[in-house]
Write a protein that holds these residues in place. Structure first.
Motif, PDB file in Angstrom:
ATOM      1  N   ASP A 110     -21.269 -50.506  25.041  1.00  0.00           N
ATOM      2  CA  ASP A 110     -20.685 -49.588  24.137  1.00  0.00           C
ATOM      3  C   ASP A 110     -19.346 -49.153  24.309  1.00  0.00           C
ATOM      4  O   ASP A 110     -18.549 -48.640  23.094  1.00  0.00           O
ATOM      5  N   GLU A 111     -18.138 -48.670  25.912  1.00  0.00           N
ATOM      6  CA  GLU A 111     -17.625 -48.592  25.102  1.00  0.00           C
ATOM      7  C   GLU A 111     -16.554 -49.375  26.310  1.00  0.00           C
ATOM      8  O   GLU A 111     -16.250 -49.654  27.809  1.00  0.00           O
ATOM      9  N   PRO A 112     -16.001 -50.511  25.822  1.00  0.00           N
ATOM     10  CA  PRO A 112     -15.572 -52.087  26.206  1.00  0.00           C
ATOM     11  C   PRO A 112     -13.732 -51.436  27.223  1.00  0.00           C
ATOM     12  O   PRO A 112     -13.009 -51.863  25.921  1.00  0.00           O
ATOM     13  N   ARG A 113     -14.169 -50.856  28.328  1.00  0.00           N
ATOM     14  CA  ARG A 113     -12.920 -50.982  28.538  1.00  0.00           C
ATOM     15  C   ARG A 113     -13.242 -50.835  30.321  1.00  0.00           C
ATOM     16  O   ARG A 113     -14.207 -51.255  30.786  1.00  0.00           O
ATOM     17  N   SER A 114     -11.876 -51.035  31.405  1.00  0.00           N
ATOM     18  CA  SER A 114     -12.008 -51.107  32.498  1.00  0.00           C
ATOM     19  C   SER A 114     -12.595 -49.975  33.482  1.00  0.00           C
ATOM     20  O   SER A 114     -12.577 -48.908  32.671  1.00  0.00           O
ATOM     21  N   TRP A 115     -14.231 -49.908  33.846  1.00  0.00           N
ATOM     22  CA  TRP A 115     -14.571 -47.560  34.126  1.00  0.00           C
ATOM     23  C   TRP A 115     -14.696 -48.765  36.245  1.00  0.00           C
ATOM     24  O   TRP A 115     -14.580 -49.697  36.733  1.00  0.00           O
ATOM     25  N   THR A 116     -14.327 -47.657  35.980  1.00  0.00           N
ATOM     26  CA  THR A 116     -14.069 -47.297  37.950  1.00  0.00           C
ATOM     27  C   THR A 116     -15.768 -47.298  38.502  1.00  0.00           C
ATOM     28  O   THR A 116     -16.363 -46.464  37.986  1.00  0.00           O
ATOM     29  N   LEU A 117     -15.992 -47.367  39.845  1.00  0.00           N
ATOM     30  CA  LEU A 117     -17.179 -46.781  39.854  1.00  0.00           C
ATOM     31  C   LEU A 117     -17.418 -45.377  40.057  1.00  0.00           C
ATOM     32  O   LEU A 117     -18.740 -44.958  39.312  1.00  0.00           O
ATOM     33  N   VAL A 118     -17.212 -44.706  40.314  1.00  0.00           N
ATOM     34  CA  VAL A 118     -17.171 -43.101  39.894  1.00  0.00           C
ATOM     35  C   VAL A 118     -17.406 -42.299  39.552  1.00  0.00           C
ATOM     36  O   VAL A 118     -18.335 -42.195  38.026  1.00  0.00           O
ATOM     37  N   GLU A 119     -16.971 -43.494  37.652  1.00  0.00           N
ATOM     38  CA  GLU A 119     -16.975 -43.049  36.484  1.00  0.00           C
ATOM     39  C   GLU A 119     -18.423 -43.745  35.657  1.00  0.00           C
ATOM     40  O   GLU A 119     -19.351 -43.097  35.125  1.00  0.00           O
ATOM     41  N   LEU A 120     -18.524 -44.810  36.255  1.00  0.00           N
ATOM     42  CA  LEU A 120     -19.560 -45.316  36.136  1.00  0.00           C
ATOM     43  C   LEU A 120     -20.682 -44.595  37.531  1.00  0.00           C
ATOM     44  O   LEU A 120     -21.478 -43.651  36.025  1.00  0.00           O
ATOM     45  N   ALA A 121     -20.774 -43.612  37.898  1.00  0.00           N
ATOM     46  CA  ALA A 121     -21.980 -43.477  38.373  1.00  0.00           C
ATOM     47  C   ALA A 121     -21.926 -42.191  38.139  1.00  0.00           C
ATOM     48  O   ALA A 121     -23.381 -41.344  37.747  1.00  0.00           O
ATOM     49  N   ARG A 122     -20.549 -41.479  37.283  1.00  0.00           N
ATOM     50  CA  ARG A 122     -20.893 -40.212  36.323  1.00  0.00           C
ATOM     51  C   ARG A 122     -22.205 -40.972  35.245  1.00  0.00           C
ATOM     52  O   ARG A 122     -22.939 -39.478  34.922  1.00  0.00           O
ATOM     53  N   ALA A 123     -21.534 -41.279  34.370  1.00  0.00           N
ATOM     54  CA  ALA A 123     -21.807 -41.573  32.473  1.00  0.00           C
ATOM     55  C   ALA A 123     -23.078 -42.036  33.077  1.00  0.00           C
ATOM     56  O   ALA A 123     -24.055 -41.452  32.536  1.00  0.00           O
ATOM     57  N   LEU A 124     -23.994 -42.656  34.197  1.00  0.00           N
ATOM     58  CA  LEU A 124     -25.428 -43.098  33.931  1.00  0.00           C
ATOM     59  C   LEU A 124     -26.329 -42.216  35.289  1.00  0.00           C
ATOM     60  O   LEU A 124     -27.147 -42.098  35.621  1.00  0.00           O
ATOM     61  N   ASP A 125     -25.637 -41.509  36.046  1.00  0.00           N
ATOM     62  CA  ASP A 125     -26.150 -40.414  36.829  1.00  0.00           C
ATOM     63  C   ASP A 125     -27.212 -41.358  37.930  1.00  0.00           C
ATOM     64  O   ASP A 125     -28.089 -40.870  38.500  1.00  0.00           O
ATOM     65  N   ILE A 126     -26.277 -42.070  38.634  1.00  0.00           N
ATOM     66  CA  ILE A 126     -25.995 -43.219  39.513  1.00  0.00           C
ATOM     67  C   ILE A 126     -25.928 -42.365  40.513  1.00  0.00           C
ATOM     68  O   ILE A 126     -24.758 -42.465  40.750  1.00  0.00           O
ATOM     69  N   PRO A 127     -25.638 -42.552  41.937  1.00  0.00           N
ATOM     70  CA  PRO A 127     -26.275 -42.281  43.213  1.00  0.00           C
ATOM     71  C   PRO A 127     -24.667 -43.729  43.063  1.00  0.00           C
ATOM     72  O   PRO A 127     -25.029 -44.841  43.512  1.00  0.00           O
ATOM     73  N   LYS A 128     -23.726 -43.260  43.602  1.00  0.00           N
ATOM     74  CA  LYS A 128     -22.737 -44.232  43.946  1.00  0.00           C
ATOM     75  C   LYS A 128     -23.089 -45.387  45.066  1.00  0.00           C
ATOM     76  O   LYS A 128     -22.304 -46.492  44.628  1.00  0.00           O
ATOM     77  N   SER A 129     -23.503 -44.800  45.999  1.00  0.00           N
ATOM     78  CA  SER A 129     -23.894 -45.884  47.315  1.00  0.00           C
ATOM     79  C   SER A 129     -25.013 -46.321  46.468  1.00  0.00           C
ATOM     80  O   SER A 129     -24.686 -48.608  46.648  1.00  0.00           O
TER      81      SER A 129
END
Length: 258
Positions: free
Chosen positions: A26-45
């Motif tokens: 949906d948003e074709p750019r580079s994502w950091t792990l922190v950004e993905l975890a925040r966007a998806l509400d998934i624990p970073k671990s």
């Protein structure tokens, strides 16, 4: 089958995997792990192991630092396979070519998916001034001629249930009020085609017609033109070409259902 759906319990890990792929698409750019975890509400671990697996399998590509992610080549393989295996796309392809040849403007094939339109195919304009778009792009159905052509296949009540309210405003011309949209769709049903008058992108007009391969139609074809090239004569030529080439496709319906 209905009982199976009612009893269905999603597999959490599979759901998270699909969520990651959809966000990256949906948003074709580079994502950091922190950004993905925040966007998806998934624990970073939890996300870290998932991203390592997706990267190893080629679904996700990491940068040289291993800290930023985007879609990998396997995603392209699956997307291409979807289009290659779709009979409707194959049938409509020649129509897109002919519309492009006759008009020289940007031509799109779009499919409705929930409250959005997805571009399945396109033919570029021969002019320098043209609409930027890409196959796979998703847009709100209510703000596009493609979407309005397909929403008009349904009753107003069904449309209200299909869309996500309040409607998103993309330009000053986007129709966002329920009553205004109902009237716009009634006009589409009367005319047999839809018009987007700078509702999706300022400076661009678009004309679209539903493809009668299914009932209700799920695909539509559009022609987009910069307002600087628009005139009453251009509009007549576009509508005539769409009518001439799209309506006969209804004869292919029996072949697709065979």
């Amino acid at each position: 089958m209905q009982q199976d759906l009612q009893d269905f319990q999603p597999v959490k890990s599979a759901g998270r995997t699909l969520d990651v792929l959809e966000v990256l698409a949906d948003e074709p750019r580079s994502w950091t792990l922190v950004e993905l975890a925040r966007a998806l509400d998934i624990p970073k671990s939890s996300l870290h192991g998932l991203m390592r697996t997706l990267t190893a399998r080629g679904w996700v590509r990491a940068d040289e630092t291993g800290t930023r992610f985007r879609l990998g080549m396997r995603a392209l393989r699956v997307g291409a396979a979807y289009l290659d295996g779709d009979d409707s796309v194959a049938v409509i392809s020649a129509v897109l070519d002919e519309l492009s040849r006759r008009l020289g403007e940007t031509v799109h094939l779009g499919r409705i998916d929930g409250n959005q339109i997805v571009y399945l195919a396109k033919r570029d304009s021969t002019h320098r001034l043209r609409l930027y778009s890409s196959v796979g792009r998703r847009l709100p159905a209510h703000a596009t001629a493609l979407g309005k052509a397909l929403l008009a296949q349904h009753t107003d009540g069904d449309v209200d249930r299909m869309l996500a309210w309040p409607l998103e405003r993309l330009t000053p011309g986007t129709v966002t009020e329920r009553g205004d949209l109902h009237r716009a769709l009634a006009a589409v049903r009367d005319a047999g085609y839809a018009v987007d008058r700078e509702e999706n992108a300022e400076g661009i007009m678009c004309f679209a017609m539903a493809v009668p391969l299914t009932d209700p139609a799920t695909d539509a074809v559009s022609v987009s033109v910069p307002t600087s090239r628009m005139s009453a004569d251009v509009e007549r030529r576009i509508v005539a070409a769409l009518t001439d080439l799209i309506r006969p496709l209804g004869q292919a319906r029996s072949m697709l259902s065979a």
